[in-house]
Write a protein that holds these residues in place. Structure first.
Motif, PDB file in Angstrom:
ATOM      1  N   ILE A  50      -4.487  -9.599   0.323  1.00 23.03           N
ATOM      2  CA  ILE A  50      -3.901  -9.962  -0.559  1.00 23.03           C
ATOM      3  C   ILE A  50      -4.006  -9.392  -2.104  1.00 23.03           C
ATOM      4  O   ILE A  50      -4.435  -8.982  -1.744  1.00 23.03           O
ATOM      5  CB  ILE A  50      -4.080 -11.833  -1.024  1.00 23.03           C
ATOM      6  N   VAL A  51      -3.663  -9.367  -3.068  1.00 27.94           N
ATOM      7  CA  VAL A  51      -3.241  -8.943  -4.221  1.00 27.94           C
ATOM      8  C   VAL A  51      -3.158 -10.119  -4.952  1.00 27.94           C
ATOM      9  O   VAL A  51      -2.291 -11.318  -5.584  1.00 27.94           O
ATOM     10  CB  VAL A  51      -1.528  -8.277  -5.112  1.00 27.94           C
ATOM     11  N   VAL A  52      -4.047 -10.119  -6.409  1.00 26.94           N
ATOM     12  CA  VAL A  52      -4.062 -11.239  -7.697  1.00 26.94           C
ATOM     13  C   VAL A  52      -4.652 -10.516  -8.565  1.00 26.94           C
ATOM     14  O   VAL A  52      -4.766  -9.690  -8.949  1.00 26.94           O
ATOM     15  CB  VAL A  52      -5.301 -11.946  -7.111  1.00 26.94           C
ATOM     16  N   PHE A  53      -4.625 -10.959 -10.108  1.00 23.20           N
ATOM     17  CA  PHE A  53      -4.216 -10.616 -11.532  1.00 23.20           C
ATOM     18  C   PHE A  53      -5.442 -11.401 -11.540  1.00 23.20           C
ATOM     19  O   PHE A  53      -5.692 -12.492 -11.296  1.00 23.20           O
ATOM     20  CB  PHE A  53      -3.518 -11.073 -12.456  1.00 23.20           C
ATOM     21  N   GLN A  54      -6.674 -10.607 -12.360  1.00 18.50           N
ATOM     22  CA  GLN A  54      -8.155 -11.277 -12.723  1.00 18.50           C
ATOM     23  C   GLN A  54      -7.927 -11.056 -14.164  1.00 18.50           C
ATOM     24  O   GLN A  54      -8.430  -9.728 -14.567  1.00 18.50           O
ATOM     25  CB  GLN A  54      -9.376 -10.540 -12.078  1.00 18.50           C
TER      26      GLN A  54
ATOM     27  N   GLN B 281      -5.273   3.495 -11.643  1.00 19.36           N
ATOM     28  CA  GLN B 281      -5.921   3.339 -10.415  1.00 19.36           C
ATOM     29  C   GLN B 281      -6.974   3.595 -11.032  1.00 19.36           C
ATOM     30  O   GLN B 281      -7.351   4.794 -11.202  1.00 19.36           O
ATOM     31  CB  GLN B 281      -5.580   4.379  -9.110  1.00 19.36           C
ATOM     32  N   VAL B 282      -8.143   2.030 -11.179  1.00 15.90           N
ATOM     33  CA  VAL B 282      -9.145   2.465 -11.158  1.00 15.90           C
ATOM     34  C   VAL B 282     -10.537   2.467  -9.982  1.00 15.90           C
ATOM     35  O   VAL B 282     -11.348   3.288  -9.571  1.00 15.90           O
ATOM     36  CB  VAL B 282     -10.143   1.649 -11.806  1.00 15.90           C
ATOM     37  N   GLU B 283      -9.782   1.622  -8.468  1.00 16.28           N
ATOM     38  CA  GLU B 283     -10.548   2.015  -7.529  1.00 16.28           C
ATOM     39  C   GLU B 283      -9.317   1.924  -6.631  1.00 16.28           C
ATOM     40  O   GLU B 283      -8.390   1.619  -6.979  1.00 16.28           O
ATOM     41  CB  GLU B 283     -11.566   0.442  -7.185  1.00 16.28           C
ATOM     42  N   LYS B 284      -9.755   1.885  -4.971  1.00 14.48           N
ATOM     43  CA  LYS B 284      -8.784   1.672  -4.048  1.00 14.48           C
ATOM     44  C   LYS B 284      -8.765   0.622  -3.996  1.00 14.48           C
ATOM     45  O   LYS B 284      -7.344   0.587  -3.113  1.00 14.48           O
ATOM     46  CB  LYS B 284      -9.377   2.403  -2.677  1.00 14.48           C
ATOM     47  N   THR B 285      -8.845  -0.740  -4.283  1.00 15.41           N
ATOM     48  CA  THR B 285      -8.194  -1.506  -4.187  1.00 15.41           C
ATOM     49  C   THR B 285      -8.305  -2.252  -5.832  1.00 15.41           C
ATOM     50  O   THR B 285      -8.356  -3.664  -6.128  1.00 15.41           O
ATOM     51  CB  THR B 285      -8.963  -2.944  -3.336  1.00 15.41           C
ATOM     52  N   ALA B 286      -8.319  -1.616  -6.792  1.00 22.62           N
ATOM     53  CA  ALA B 286      -8.187  -2.724  -8.306  1.00 22.62           C
ATOM     54  C   ALA B 286      -7.516  -1.270  -8.785  1.00 22.62           C
ATOM     55  O   ALA B 286      -7.443  -0.667  -8.999  1.00 22.62           O
ATOM     56  CB  ALA B 286      -9.541  -2.163  -8.666  1.00 22.62           C
ATOM     57  N   VAL B 287      -6.489  -1.852 -10.145  1.00 21.42           N
ATOM     58  CA  VAL B 287      -5.357  -1.817 -11.183  1.00 21.42           C
ATOM     59  C   VAL B 287      -5.807  -2.614 -12.324  1.00 21.42           C
ATOM     60  O   VAL B 287      -6.170  -3.298 -12.381  1.00 21.42           O
ATOM     61  CB  VAL B 287      -4.556  -1.922 -10.667  1.00 21.42           C
TER      62      VAL B 287
ATOM     63  N   LEU C  99      -5.272  -5.955 -11.633  1.00 21.19           N
ATOM     64  CA  LEU C  99      -4.554  -6.519 -10.503  1.00 21.19           C
ATOM     65  C   LEU C  99      -5.573  -5.679  -8.655  1.00 21.19           C
ATOM     66  O   LEU C  99      -5.713  -4.682  -9.126  1.00 21.19           O
ATOM     67  CB  LEU C  99      -3.450  -5.510 -10.657  1.00 21.19           C
ATOM     68  N   LEU C 100      -6.091  -6.965  -8.104  1.00 21.25           N
ATOM     69  CA  LEU C 100      -6.655  -6.880  -7.281  1.00 21.25           C
ATOM     70  C   LEU C 100      -6.359  -6.809  -5.825  1.00 21.25           C
ATOM     71  O   LEU C 100      -5.313  -7.445  -5.584  1.00 21.25           O
ATOM     72  CB  LEU C 100      -8.272  -7.317  -7.379  1.00 21.25           C
ATOM     73  N   GLY C 101      -6.795  -6.263  -4.085  1.00 20.40           N
ATOM     74  CA  GLY C 101      -6.138  -6.136  -3.483  1.00 20.40           C
ATOM     75  C   GLY C 101      -5.351  -5.022  -2.599  1.00 20.40           C
ATOM     76  O   GLY C 101      -5.527  -3.681  -3.638  1.00 20.40           O
ATOM     77  N   ASN C 102      -4.674  -5.518  -1.944  1.00 17.19           N
ATOM     78  CA  ASN C 102      -3.749  -3.877  -1.468  1.00 17.19           C
ATOM     79  C   ASN C 102      -2.789  -3.350  -2.582  1.00 17.19           C
ATOM     80  O   ASN C 102      -1.350  -4.482  -2.355  1.00 17.19           O
ATOM     81  CB  ASN C 102      -3.009  -3.906  -0.427  1.00 17.19           C
ATOM     82  N   THR C 103      -2.583  -2.863  -3.433  1.00 15.95           N
ATOM     83  CA  THR C 103      -2.277  -2.403  -4.238  1.00 15.95           C
ATOM     84  C   THR C 103      -1.492  -1.199  -3.916  1.00 15.95           C
ATOM     85  O   THR C 103      -0.927  -0.169  -4.748  1.00 15.95           O
ATOM     86  CB  THR C 103      -2.597  -1.703  -5.451  1.00 15.95           C
TER      87      THR C 103
ATOM     88  N   ALA D 299       3.671  -8.765 -10.286  1.00 17.98           N
ATOM     89  CA  ALA D 299       3.453  -8.029  -9.035  1.00 17.98           C
ATOM     90  C   ALA D 299       4.040  -8.331  -8.345  1.00 17.98           C
ATOM     91  O   ALA D 299       4.644  -9.067  -7.584  1.00 17.98           O
ATOM     92  CB  ALA D 299       1.649  -8.160  -8.424  1.00 17.98           C
ATOM     93  N   CYS D 300       4.938  -7.316  -7.729  1.00 21.66           N
ATOM     94  CA  CYS D 300       6.163  -7.083  -6.283  1.00 21.66           C
ATOM     95  C   CYS D 300       6.332  -6.114  -5.757  1.00 21.66           C
ATOM     96  O   CYS D 300       6.165  -5.130  -5.671  1.00 21.66           O
ATOM     97  CB  CYS D 300       7.663  -6.932  -7.814  1.00 21.66           C
ATOM     98  N   VAL D 301       6.395  -6.900  -4.460  1.00 18.03           N
ATOM     99  CA  VAL D 301       6.697  -5.929  -3.050  1.00 18.03           C
ATOM    100  C   VAL D 301       8.035  -5.778  -2.563  1.00 18.03           C
ATOM    101  O   VAL D 301       8.397  -7.039  -1.968  1.00 18.03           O
ATOM    102  CB  VAL D 301       5.992  -6.306  -2.127  1.00 18.03           C
ATOM    103  N   GLY D 302       8.713  -4.627  -3.110  1.00 18.97           N
ATOM    104  CA  GLY D 302       9.641  -4.602  -3.001  1.00 18.97           C
ATOM    105  C   GLY D 302      10.109  -5.965  -4.019  1.00 18.97           C
ATOM    106  O   GLY D 302      10.485  -5.959  -5.021  1.00 18.97           O
TER     107      GLY D 302
END
Length: 715
Positions: A32-36, A92-98, A51-55, A135-138
């Motif tokens: 999932i994706v969440v803001f922290q 993009q700072v990590e694979k799962t972090a923006v 923004l953490l998760g599948n970005t 954060a939108c997917v589509g």
């Protein structure tokens, strides 16, 4: 208070980092994706969140929202874009972090009365709005971030210029700086309670934190020795006689000896940096001083510093060096020092006499590149052909000097075209600097004046044309690679360090039948180690003073010695060279012993080489025989003992150093040789022991018998 604030900020940052790590592990597991954090309060023009998760397929949408007056909610997230005064960026700072960052695209200074520019803040509370980042997917929202922006306008002092003149008051009656902490003109300085620009409201903010002492405008209190300080209740009895009476105006912060006046300052900033004068040219070069170019820069050549190659290292006067640097080439080089131009190398250098010399550059094209390049990776499908033209392979400098100046500089630049078919190649470049005085190479001394341990032994060859000594060195073998004499190098003999080394000479085929030729070959190999005929007595010899040098003693081989050569044996081969050096300590200079060479002798040891031919008359297999060389330093002891007396020479039975029983040592504690305590004390104690011995002998048996006879007669 400041420490508490820092600790709170550090604890807050630590908790945020912990939360970010926990959320990364959580969203990675649930996809999932969440803001922290999910809610922020912005007091400045820049806001940052994560923004953490599948970005991978997530897009960001920014809009301005208005909270409801009844529920306080801002409604559901939306993926419809809106135009705002904020600029949204992501990284993009990590694979799962923006990293998500918002920047306010507006000037935050307060609008003046006659300001026609609309890009300013009309109110002190410049920005008060709520932002929502989705954060939108589509067109489907996945997560949202709320930002409450509360940003105040930036206030600047209205006056930022300088007066044309500064009036300094009369220092007889007031200090030069009545308020030293008043650093900003027409603006209130924090914690400066004597600043006249601070209003009463400003002073209330830091009234209890005023800068103490004279630098805060507070003159130091009167010292304890002032008569006006001590009261009659707590003053000691002697105080009225020793106190000092001085008016309060008499303090060190008033300029009683300076009469103020009006001055007109120069135009420009008040703290304008003073223009530095150009450095003085180098008058004379001394050994070890860096060489300077005409534009007051150090003349540099690639050198090794702490084992690593440095492209720009200063060159020291009269310091020779030769280094090799290895560079891994993935592509053709483009910068210094592998790509150079003659115009860049032909620089002007100060000669040390107020003038300059120009580096004369000569190019040498290398045809054989095997000594410079080596392949360190095998050819693969990804390898490409590497062709590099005009690569600088070597820079060899020669500095000609006389006295304390440089007369000329020549440079030989070796260039070549590199061709390689591997992905990675190792390029070895060479850099050297040699100082020449006429035709003599400037070399450092080995001591001043005597030899120092670890310095090279200085040798020389007489030059009959100039009647001076040409400086050389004495060497022994230094085997490298396969240890053969054909590839062996020479190692300079260092004073005070004994050493033994050698190499292997391959001999085979019909050599056993030509023993005379074999002896001649070995003799020539050993003779190449020492080509000089003189050796310097001290570490700083003069090339023109023959008394500083002495002849090397060579022990010649006896040609009349019979040799028993056979088909498989050769005898009388000088396979070992022995160098004996006798030295003597002649004195001390600042506590450092000064050693002088008194004799140097070179001799040879003969050996017999035998081939294992297996019963054959001719040996077809090549066999290896050792050729060795050694150097031994012998210290000549200084005879500091007193000469022996005739009694010690004639009556050896009384000599303590030659006999187990030594009668003179019977009175050792009262002799000069006893050093356990001062001689006066040992002599006194010895005399007391003698006195007690005599008293005991007198008051012993004879006197007791006399006393008995005396008492019997009296009775």
């Amino acid at each position: 208070m400041a420490n508490v604030g820092v600790n709170l900020i550090s604890a807050s940052i630590s908790r945020q980092v912990t939360y970010v790590l926990l959320f990364i592990s959580l969203v990675h597991a649930q996809d999932i994706v969440v803001f922290q954090p999910s809610f922020l309060t912005a007091t400045g023009p820049t806001v940052t969140a994560f923004l953490l998760g599948n970005t991978s397929d997530v897009s960001l949408n920014l809009r301005t929202v208005s909270p409801s007056n009844t529920t306080g909610s801002v409604g559901s997230p939306s993926c419809v874009p809106e135009v705002t005064r904020w600029m949204l960026t992501k990284e993009q700072v990590e694979k799962t972090a923006v990293r998500v960052q918002l920047t306010r695209n507006q000037s935050l200074h307060a609008c003046s009365d006659n300001d026609t520019n609309t890009d300013c803040c009309t109110k002190l509370l410049c920005v008060l709005e709520t932002l929502q980042v989705t954060a939108c997917v589509g067109n489907t929202p996945k997560a949202s971030l709320l930002i409450q922006a509360t940003i105040h306008a930036r206030l600047f002092p209205a006056w930022t210029g300088y007066d044309n003149k500064t009036v300094i008051p009369n220092q007889v009656y007031q200090p030069l700086g009545p308020c030293p902490c008043d650093l900003t003109v027409r603006s209130c300085d924090i914690r400066c309670c004597c600043d006249k620009d601070c209003s009463s409201e400003d002073l209330k903010l830091f009234a209890s934190y005023c800068l103490p002492g004279p630098f805060g405008g507070q003159v130091s209190p009167d010292p304890d020795y002032q008569c006006s300080v001590q009261s009659s209740k707590n003053s000691p009895d002697w105080f009225p006689f020793l106190c000092v009476t001085s008016p309060p105006e008499n303090n060190p912060y008033l300029g009683f000896f300076y009469h103020g006046s009006t001055i007109s300052p120069k135009s420009g900033p008040s703290f304008q940096r003073q223009t530095l004068s150009a450095p003085m040219p180098v008058n004379l070069y001394v050994q070890g001083r860096p060489i300077v170019t005409l534009n007051n820069q150090y003349f540099s050549i690639p050198q090794k510093v702490l084992g690593q190659c440095v492209n720009s290292a200063p060159v020291a006067f009269l310091k020779n060096f030769e280094v090799e640097c290895v560079t891994l080439l993935h592509s053709c080089p483009t910068g210094f020092p592998l790509q150079t131009l003659p115009a860049d190398l032909s620089v002007q250098v100060m000669n040390g006499q107020g003038g300059d010399v120009v580096v004369n550059v000569t190019d040498d094209i290398a045809t054989d590149l095997n000594p410079f390049i080596s392949e360190i990776s095998a050819v693969s499908s990804t390898a490409h052909r590497l062709v590099c033209e005009n690569v600088t392979l070597a820079l060899d400098y020669k500095f000609f000097w006389q006295g304390n100046s440089i007369t000329a500089i020549t440079l030989t630049r070796t260039i070549g075209t590199l061709i390689s078919d591997v992905s990675v190649a190792a390029l070895t470049t060479r850099y050297s600097a040699v100082f020449l005085n006429g035709n003599f190479i400037a070399e450092p001394n080995s001591g001043n004046p005597g030899y120092q341990v670890g310095k090279p032994v200085i040798a020389g060859i007489m030059d009959n044309n100039s009647e001076s000594m040409q400086r050389t060195s004495i060497s022994i073998w230094k085997p490298v690679h396969d240890g053969l004499c054909s590839t062996a190098e020479k190692k300079v003999v260092l004073f005070g360090e004994n050493s033994t080394s050698g190499c292997l000479l391959p001999v085979g085929q019909q050599i056993p039948t030509q023993c005379n030729l074999l002896r001649e070959v070995v003799t020539n190999l050993q003779a190449d180690l020492i080509t000089s005929t003189y050796v310097a007595k001290r570490g700083n010899p003069d090339l023109l003073t023959l008394t500083d040098w002495m002849n090397i003693s060579f022990v010649t081989l006896n040609s009349s010695t019979t040799v028993n050569d056979t088909a498989s044996t050769c005898s009388g081969i000088p396979s070992h060279q022995d160098i004996l050096v006798w030295s003597l300590i002649t004195g001390l200079v600042e506590g450092v012993p000064q050693r002088e060479i008194r004799d140097l002798q070179v001799s040879y040891s003969l050996s017999t080489w035998t081939w294992d031919c297996g019963g054959k008359s001719l040996c077809e297999e090549i066999q290896l025989f050792p050729i060795t060389s050694s150097v031994t330093f012998i210290d000549i002891p200084v005879n500091a003992e007193p000469p022996k007396t005739s009694f010690q020479i004639n009556f050896t039975e009384y000599d303590c150093s030659r006999n187990d029983v030594c009668w003179p040592e019977l009175a050792f504690p009262i002799t000069r040789y006893y050093t356990g305590e001062p001689y006066s004390q040992s002599l006194a104690k010895g005399m007391i022991l003698v006195f007690f011995f005599i008293a005991a002998s007198i008051l012993g048996t004879p006197w007791r018998q006399i006393r008995q006879v005396w008492y019997s007669t009296a009775l």
